[in-house]
Scaffold this active site. Structure first.
Site, mmCIF file in Angstrom:
data_model
loop_
_atom_site.group_PDB
_atom_site.id
_atom_site.type_symbol
_atom_site.label_atom_id
_atom_site.label_comp_id
_atom_site.label_asym_id
_atom_site.label_seq_id
_atom_site.Cartn_x
_atom_site.Cartn_y
_atom_site.Cartn_z
ATOM 1 C CE LYS A 197 -70.142 -25.476 -28.384
ATOM 2 N NZ LYS A 197 -70.629 -24.103 -28.630
ATOM 3 C CD GLN A 237 -74.184 -23.215 -28.525
ATOM 4 O OE1 GLN A 237 -73.128 -23.354 -27.913
ATOM 5 N NE2 GLN A 237 -74.268 -23.458 -29.810
ATOM 6 C CG ASP A 249 -68.040 -18.858 -28.362
ATOM 7 O OD1 ASP A 249 -67.735 -19.902 -28.951
ATOM 8 O OD2 ASP A 249 -69.079 -18.717 -27.694
HETATM 9 N N1 GUN Z 1 -73.680 -21.289 -32.287
HETATM 10 C C1 GUN Z 1 -73.189 -21.871 -33.402
HETATM 11 N N2 GUN Z 1 -71.854 -21.998 -33.319
HETATM 12 C C2 GUN Z 1 -71.494 -21.464 -32.133
HETATM 13 C C3 GUN Z 1 -70.235 -21.308 -31.480
HETATM 14 O O1 GUN Z 1 -69.161 -21.660 -31.980
HETATM 15 N N3 GUN Z 1 -70.287 -20.730 -30.261
HETATM 16 C C4 GUN Z 1 -71.442 -20.308 -29.694
HETATM 17 N N4 GUN Z 1 -71.391 -19.729 -28.499
HETATM 18 N N5 GUN Z 1 -72.615 -20.428 -30.270
HETATM 19 C C5 GUN Z 1 -72.638 -21.014 -31.489
#
Ligand code: GUN
Length: 284
Positions: A52, A96, A119
């Protein structure tokens, strides 16, 4: 022989579009920034967050990652979220998941300002997704729909079967496919005779979290197969929820792992971060 749905290539196009938009915003005095919170030392989460950060840098989005120890208290985490909510220089906030045991994910998701919730996990944004009037796209499901769009695969009228009912993927995936006029079936760990459903799927989305769970006998010939899994097999090798080698000859289209859904998830995150910056600056 299936056509490979190349998420890496499509995400590069999306990222290039995002980069142009970020540059245009910079020309109007608006910078775009994302704050990422990563708690603990889950190796997969560290990899996702690095990806990311890299994608943000490539698109000209400023990102800052707060790496916190596994022993962080909920109070400390919520205090950080509050500080980022209040910081006008921060457009998007992403924590996350999963969080280490003992930390309440629901409380953290609820603490993020809905206007910075890139998100789209906050109940306010989930509600908008349900109604179809949303600004923030659910990252993985929207990335999958964008991938289908770029290959001119129209879910309208098709039977889409989603395996998995998580809040992050399965539920919003079902909703986005419904908004695209698909007939949607959601299957999960308690579904009886799962293969009876998957064999009728024109579009099959596997979000199970089990290595090579979807076998060739579960797939209809000519189906579109979307693999959300990022699993490790018994030898520690990265693989998806679909037995790619066996299913690929039977499918019309299939996503690889890696290089399928994962890059599209990140591309959507970048789009959401730009949306957040625009909304916060009265430009959307
Ligand atoms: N863990 C697995 N997929 C995601 C996501 O799309 N966003 C976040 N914040 N955590 C995750």
């Amino acid at each position: 022989m299936a056509t490979i749905l190349d998420g890496k290539a499509v995400s590069a196009q999306v990222k290039a579009d995002v980069k142009r938009e970020v540059e245009a915003l910079a020309g109007r005095g608006v910078s775009v920034s994302l704050a990422v919170i990563l708690v603990g030392d889950d190796p997969a989460s560290h990899t996702y967050v690095r990806n990311k950060e890299k994608a943000c840098a490539e698109a000209g989005i400023q990102s800052k990652t707060y790496r916190l120890p596994a022993g962080t208290t909920e109070q400390e985490l919520l205090a950080l979220v509050e500080a980022l909510n209040a910081d006008k220089a921060v457009n998007g906030i992403l924590c996350q998941l999963p969080l280490p045991k003992g930390l309440n994910e629901a409380a953290v998701i609820a603490a993020v300002s809905p206007a910075k919730d890139v998100d789209a996990f906050h109940t306010a944004n989930v509600g908008h997704i349900m109604l179809g009037d949303y600004a923030f796209l659910p990252c993985t499901p929207a990335g999958i729909v964008e991938l289908l769009d770029r290959y001119r695969i129209d879910p309208a009228g098709k039977h889409c079967v989603v395996i998995g009912r998580s809040n992050i993927v399965g539920k919003p995936m079902a909703m986005l496919l419904l908004h695209r006029n698909a007939t949607v079936t959601v299957c999960h760990s308690k579904t009886e005779d799962l293969a009876a459903y998957t064999r009728t799927a024109d579009i099959l989305v596997a979000a199970v979290g089990k290595p090579r769970f979807v076998t060739a006998d579960m797939v209809k010939p000519g189906a579109v197969v979307i693999d959300v899994g990022m699993d490790r097999d018994e030898n520690g090798k990265l693989c998806g929820d679909v037995d790619f080698a066996a299913v690929e000859p039977k499918a019309a289209y299939i996503t690889p792992v890696p290089g399928g859904v994962g890059p599209m998830t990140i591309a959507t995150l970048l789009k959401n971060t730009v949306t957040a910056a625009k909304l916060q600056n009265g430009m959307a």
